[in-house]
Design a protein around this motif. Structure first.
Motif, PDB file in Angstrom:
ATOM      1  N   LYS A 186       6.739  28.718  -0.495  1.00  0.00           N
ATOM      2  CA  LYS A 186       6.920  27.550   0.368  1.00  0.00           C
ATOM      3  C   LYS A 186       7.993  26.622  -0.204  1.00  0.00           C
ATOM      4  O   LYS A 186       8.797  26.062   0.525  1.00  0.00           O
ATOM      5  CB  LYS A 186       5.589  26.806   0.503  1.00  0.00           C
ATOM      6  CG  LYS A 186       5.626  25.602   1.421  1.00  0.00           C
ATOM      7  CD  LYS A 186       5.727  25.998   2.872  1.00  0.00           C
ATOM      8  CE  LYS A 186       5.628  24.782   3.778  1.00  0.00           C
ATOM      9  NZ  LYS A 186       5.706  25.138   5.208  1.00  0.00           N
ATOM     10  N   TYR A 187       7.991  26.476  -1.524  1.00  0.00           N
ATOM     11  CA  TYR A 187       8.974  25.635  -2.219  1.00  0.00           C
ATOM     12  C   TYR A 187       9.689  26.471  -3.281  1.00  0.00           C
ATOM     13  O   TYR A 187       9.176  27.502  -3.719  1.00  0.00           O
ATOM     14  CB  TYR A 187       8.293  24.433  -2.876  1.00  0.00           C
ATOM     15  CG  TYR A 187       7.754  23.422  -1.889  1.00  0.00           C
ATOM     16  CD1 TYR A 187       8.475  22.287  -1.551  1.00  0.00           C
ATOM     17  CD2 TYR A 187       6.515  23.620  -1.285  1.00  0.00           C
ATOM     18  CE1 TYR A 187       7.981  21.362  -0.646  1.00  0.00           C
ATOM     19  CE2 TYR A 187       6.013  22.707  -0.377  1.00  0.00           C
ATOM     20  CZ  TYR A 187       6.747  21.584  -0.063  1.00  0.00           C
ATOM     21  OH  TYR A 187       6.247  20.676   0.844  1.00  0.00           O
ATOM     22  N   THR A 188      10.853  25.990  -3.705  1.00  0.00           N
ATOM     23  CA  THR A 188      11.684  26.723  -4.662  1.00  0.00           C
ATOM     24  C   THR A 188      11.855  25.904  -5.937  1.00  0.00           C
ATOM     25  O   THR A 188      12.083  24.688  -5.876  1.00  0.00           O
ATOM     26  CB  THR A 188      13.072  27.000  -4.046  1.00  0.00           C
ATOM     27  OG1 THR A 188      12.916  27.726  -2.834  1.00  0.00           O
ATOM     28  CG2 THR A 188      13.933  27.806  -4.997  1.00  0.00           C
TER      29      THR A 188
ATOM     30  N   SER B   2      18.130  23.418  -4.034  1.00  0.00           N
ATOM     31  CA  SER B   2      17.188  22.577  -3.291  1.00  0.00           C
ATOM     32  C   SER B   2      15.799  23.205  -3.294  1.00  0.00           C
ATOM     33  O   SER B   2      15.639  24.400  -3.046  1.00  0.00           O
ATOM     34  CB  SER B   2      17.667  22.388  -1.854  1.00  0.00           C
ATOM     35  OG  SER B   2      16.799  21.516  -1.155  1.00  0.00           O
ATOM     36  N   SER B   3      14.793  22.397  -3.568  1.00  0.00           N
ATOM     37  CA  SER B   3      13.421  22.896  -3.611  1.00  0.00           C
ATOM     38  C   SER B   3      12.824  23.115  -2.234  1.00  0.00           C
ATOM     39  O   SER B   3      11.816  23.815  -2.102  1.00  0.00           O
ATOM     40  CB  SER B   3      12.531  21.921  -4.395  1.00  0.00           C
ATOM     41  OG  SER B   3      12.823  21.992  -5.766  1.00  0.00           O
ATOM     42  N   CYS B   4      13.425  22.519  -1.219  1.00  0.00           N
ATOM     43  CA  CYS B   4      12.874  22.663   0.129  1.00  0.00           C
ATOM     44  C   CYS B   4      13.970  22.418   1.157  1.00  0.00           C
ATOM     45  O   CYS B   4      15.069  21.956   0.818  1.00  0.00           O
ATOM     46  CB  CYS B   4      11.727  21.672   0.341  1.00  0.00           C
ATOM     47  SG  CYS B   4      12.249  19.943   0.251  1.00  0.00           S
TER      48      CYS B   4
ATOM     49  N   GLU C 176      18.914  23.860   3.139  1.00  0.00           N
ATOM     50  CA  GLU C 176      17.765  24.759   3.148  1.00  0.00           C
ATOM     51  C   GLU C 176      17.238  24.974   1.732  1.00  0.00           C
ATOM     52  O   GLU C 176      17.951  24.771   0.744  1.00  0.00           O
ATOM     53  CB  GLU C 176      18.151  26.113   3.768  1.00  0.00           C
ATOM     54  CG  GLU C 176      18.636  26.033   5.203  1.00  0.00           C
ATOM     55  CD  GLU C 176      17.592  25.513   6.176  1.00  0.00           C
ATOM     56  OE1 GLU C 176      16.380  25.565   5.843  1.00  0.00           O
ATOM     57  OE2 GLU C 176      17.976  25.048   7.260  1.00  0.00           O
ATOM     58  N   ALA C 177      15.997  25.398   1.628  1.00  0.00           N
ATOM     59  CA  ALA C 177      15.407  25.718   0.330  1.00  0.00           C
ATOM     60  C   ALA C 177      16.229  26.808  -0.348  1.00  0.00           C
ATOM     61  O   ALA C 177      16.596  27.800   0.273  1.00  0.00           O
ATOM     62  CB  ALA C 177      13.966  26.176   0.505  1.00  0.00           C
ATOM     63  N   GLY C 178      16.550  26.599  -1.622  1.00  0.00           N
ATOM     64  CA  GLY C 178      17.338  27.561  -2.370  1.00  0.00           C
ATOM     65  C   GLY C 178      18.829  27.368  -2.250  1.00  0.00           C
ATOM     66  O   GLY C 178      19.598  28.058  -2.942  1.00  0.00           O
TER      67      GLY C 178
END
Length: 266
Positions: free
Chosen positions: A126-128, A167-169, A215-217
């Protein structure tokens, strides 16, 4: 001098519109009400317990992950197993035989289940984790800064200068560029409503644009020591500001996200 009725009526209408505008502005900008038990509970959950519940869910997919974690995180293992055995027999949470558990404990399990369903920080993928490279970090949230003038409102993740920060999310880029404390920093308003703060960057990705989506990642920039970190080792200051304006300790979430990253690579 007699004031025309039309003027009086017009002024009254304008005053009413101003009052309505002020009320609407206050409603739109009032802090989001976050129950006080949410983050203290989430911060007590260890990565190992999260991993255990995910593995149990994989073995018994009909048992919700949130149910497993709510039970295991609230009561001792022997008491928890009695409930888990019933869930494995396809008995629903509402029909469980709670045995001799006190009513307050049963209520706490239900409340924790609600929190885990609404706040998905611990769900796999869900999160990075925000550092794409070798890093070390510890729980320094609340530590003194500037001789005690302020408190540390995040987690410092140390590594080699230039290490990729991601980015974590997913969310919207709200802040981009320099400030006194954070140096080169990026602020992302996550899809979950939280504000994710990435500070002391060596540089920021030129592809990022304030106001646009991330975006996440997605690559944010390189680890550095800009701002008030000029004399410290290279690191990322990572912070999470809640929608009500309060900062929360990101360390427990980072520890779980880091675990998922290592699991994927193993």
């Amino acid at each position: 001098m007699r004031i025309p009725l039309k003027l009086i009526s017009g002024l009254a209408q304008i005053s009413l519109l101003v009052v309505l505008a002020v009320i609407i502005w206050q409603l739109l900008h009032s802090p989001t009400n976050i129950p006080p038990d949410v983050y203290p509970y989430l911060n007590t959950i260890s990565p190992s317990l999260v991993k255990q519940c995910v593995q149990e869910n994989q073995k018994s997919p009909h048992i919700a992950y949130e149910d497993l974690l709510a039970i295991h995180s609230t009561i001792p293992k022997n008491e928890a197993q009695m409930l888990i055995d019933q869930l494995q027999d396809n008995i629903t949470m509402s029909d469980l035989n709670w045995g001799m558990l006190p009513a307050d404990t049963i209520k706490a399990i239900g409340r924790h289940r609600e929190i885990l369903r609404e706040y998905s920080y611990y769900h796999p993928n869900k999160y990075t984790f925000p550092v794409a490279g070798t890093t070390w970090y510890e729980d320094s949230y609340g530590a003194d800064r500037e001789g005690g003038a302020r408190r540390h409102e995040g987690t410092d993740l140390f590594g080699k200068e230039g290490t990729s920060i991601i980015s974590s999310c997913g969310g919207k880029i709200e802040q981009l560029g320099w400030n006194r404390l954070g140096g080169e920093r990026v602020g992302v308003r996550g899809d979950d409503g939280n504000y994710y703060y990435y500070a002391h960057l060596q540089y920021i990705s030129p592809k990022l644009v304030k106001g646009e989506r991330i975006e996440a990642g997605e690559f944010i920039g390189g680890m550095g020591h800009t701002g008030d970190a000029l004399t410290t080792p290279d690191h990322l200051h990572f912070g999470i500001e809640l929608p009500n304006g309060e900062w929360t300790n990101p360390y427990p979430f980072l520890a779980v996200w880091h675990m998922w990253e290592r699991e994927e690579k193993s």
